[in-house]
Design a protein around this motif. Sequence first.
Motif, PDB file in Angstrom:
ATOM      1  N   GLY A 101       0.991  -1.189  -0.014  1.00  6.63           N
ATOM      2  CA  GLY A 101       0.084  -0.011   0.015  1.00  6.63           C
ATOM      3  C   GLY A 101       0.970   1.280  -0.173  1.00  6.63           C
ATOM      4  N   LYS A 102       0.229   2.548  -0.154  1.00  7.44           N
ATOM      5  CA  LYS A 102       0.981   3.599  -0.475  1.00  7.44           C
ATOM      6  C   LYS A 102       2.238   3.608  -1.454  1.00  7.44           C
ATOM      7  CE  LYS A 102      -1.663   4.976   3.125  1.00  7.44           C
ATOM      8  NZ  LYS A 102      -2.779   5.760   2.974  1.00  7.44           N
ATOM      9  N   GLU A 103       1.575   3.042  -2.506  1.00  8.05           N
ATOM     10  CA  GLU A 103       2.676   2.732  -3.687  1.00  8.05           C
ATOM     11  C   GLU A 103       3.831   1.776  -3.487  1.00  8.05           C
ATOM     12  OE1 GLU A 103       4.344   6.232  -4.864  1.00  8.05           O
ATOM     13  OE2 GLU A 103       2.611   7.292  -5.498  1.00  8.05           O
ATOM     14  N   VAL A 104       3.595   0.789  -2.189  1.00  8.07           N
ATOM     15  CA  VAL A 104       4.536  -0.315  -1.931  1.00  8.07           C
ATOM     16  C   VAL A 104       3.857  -1.305  -2.542  1.00  8.07           C
ATOM     17  CG1 VAL A 104       5.628  -1.520  -0.144  1.00  8.07           C
ATOM     18  CG2 VAL A 104       5.534   0.860   0.095  1.00  8.07           C
ATOM     19  N   PRO A 105       4.263  -2.400  -3.143  1.00  8.37           N
ATOM     20  CA  PRO A 105       3.567  -3.417  -3.801  1.00  8.37           C
ATOM     21  C   PRO A 105       3.229  -4.413  -2.468  1.00  8.37           C
ATOM     22  CG  PRO A 105       5.817  -3.654  -4.045  1.00  8.37           C
ATOM     23  CD  PRO A 105       5.671  -2.352  -3.575  1.00  8.37           C
ATOM     24  N   GLU A 106       1.907  -5.166  -2.747  1.00 11.57           N
ATOM     25  CA  GLU A 106       1.470  -5.922  -1.730  1.00 11.57           C
ATOM     26  C   GLU A 106       2.573  -6.988  -1.797  1.00 11.57           C
ATOM     27  OE1 GLU A 106      -2.530  -7.094  -2.647  1.00 11.57           O
ATOM     28  OE2 GLU A 106      -3.107  -4.789  -2.388  1.00 11.57           O
ATOM     29  N   ALA A 107       3.432  -7.775  -2.594  1.00 13.15           N
ATOM     30  CA  ALA A 107       4.145  -8.676  -2.571  1.00 13.15           C
ATOM     31  C   ALA A 107       5.041  -8.749  -1.523  1.00 13.15           C
ATOM     32  CB  ALA A 107       5.019  -8.900  -3.976  1.00 13.15           C
ATOM     33  N   VAL A 108       5.351  -7.444  -0.884  1.00 10.92           N
ATOM     34  CA  VAL A 108       6.197  -7.318   0.078  1.00 10.92           C
ATOM     35  C   VAL A 108       5.920  -7.879   1.230  1.00 10.92           C
ATOM     36  CG1 VAL A 108       5.320  -5.189   1.336  1.00 10.92           C
ATOM     37  CG2 VAL A 108       7.584  -5.675   1.316  1.00 10.92           C
ATOM     38  N   SER A 109       4.467  -8.481   1.451  1.00  5.43           N
ATOM     39  CA  SER A 109       4.179  -9.018   2.567  1.00  5.43           C
ATOM     40  C   SER A 109       4.619 -10.509   2.723  1.00  5.43           C
ATOM     41  CB  SER A 109       2.389  -9.234   2.681  1.00  5.43           C
ATOM     42  OG  SER A 109       2.048  -9.855   1.336  1.00  5.43           O
ATOM     43  N   GLY A 110       5.149 -11.051   1.478  1.00  7.82           N
ATOM     44  CA  GLY A 110       5.651 -12.394   1.308  1.00  7.82           C
ATOM     45  C   GLY A 110       7.050 -12.267   1.796  1.00  7.82           C
TER      46      GLY A 110
END
Length: 456
Positions: A101-110
């Motif tokens: 979110g906030k221009e950070v990709p959701e893939a970062v959650s992995g």
Amino acid sequence: MTIVLPQSVAALVARASEPEFSAWRRNIVRLGGCTNPIHLVGAATVYDTTTGAALLSYGSDVFGGRLLTACGNRRATVCPTCSAVYRADTYQLVRAGLVGGKEVPEAVSGHPRVFATLTAPGFGPVHTRRERDGCVLPCRPRRVGDCCPHAAPAGCRERHSADDPRLGEPLCPRCYDYAGAALWHAFAGRLWHRFGLELRREVARRAGLSRTEFGEDARLSYAKVAEYQRRGLVHFHGVIRLDGPDGPDSDTPAWGTVPLLVDSVRAVVGRVSLTAPGARVIGPRVLRFGAQVDVRPVTSYRRDAGERPASAATVAGYIAKYATKGAESAGAVDGRIRHSRDMVMLPVRAHVLRMISTCWWLGGLPEFEPLGLRRWAHMLGYGGHFSSKSRRYSTTLTALRRARTDHRAEQQRASLGLADRPTVMVGQWRYAGRGYSPEAALLAASVREGGASHGA
């Protein structure tokens, strides 16, 4: 019967009868209860960028002579309203780096993430509250009759309540290493920086890579906050994330795992050290982090209370909570000390006063002058950032504030019927002081109280 009104109330009643009262009131209410606003004097004009025509002009005279803007202070003890905004922004910043979110990709959650707590070392035994399975344990049980070199009891068998004023106080002030504590605070920021460098080397070593190869294969990012303990020393709480070489936009290499990151953090903390200056004056000091280190994996969802991993929302909330606190949470003061005589009247407990006095004493010696200990005496010697992040961790506070400003500008444009026209605002403003008049302070307090009641 004659009723005598307080000066602030009388002034507010008189102000209410003036023609520009509504604009004056809006100028204060829109700040949401900010305690120490900044005054601006000037004017601005909105132009149509297509035709160049002036569509709207206004100046500070519309607002009773001065335009007020929020102070933006992060500390809750200084301005509860602005600190609440800062806290919310910090929460969004940290959370975006965990789940996207906030221009950070959701893939970062992995990506592998851990929540680490790095503590301060002990500089002498202090009264503490210990619990186990809901039961309060004795503070520091020792054999009856055991004493320190100054004949003070070496232990404490009391079960302290949560509000016991002795919590954080040394068992023997003469045994406590106040000089070491002040120097540790002065170098705490550098210790964190050294920790970050060593952690990159350790992760590279465990992955079988050189430093250059690690930089081409992965990147470490973090967001951290400093929290004062009752004993007057800071802890660092930080989210540490392992990304690909381009940060959150790239996949973590196959060798990058949560266990590797956990083990690396634990291994590095004990190795990081700095040698303090002034050994000729106060003896040698090697500055390190404390032996207590807590490292937990971060999940993207909430776990049961009894499970070890921490959820992204919990971690973000925890960091945001302490981003708005300062040394006052340890019983210190929130204003800089200008003269030694000011320490006589400080409303602080004995332990905090000794730490402040030690900072002042060391700061006056040539060996320690570059550390700025007198400048940061009110912070017990800690002059580092309370909340900070690496460049590629997430969005920035500036971006969040800009988005909020743009949103409010769009709302204003819509209310003026200019939503569909390309416009630009040109203005010139200058600083003209800060604070409130008595009647304005009364109105701001009512706004602040109303907001607190609504939030409750």
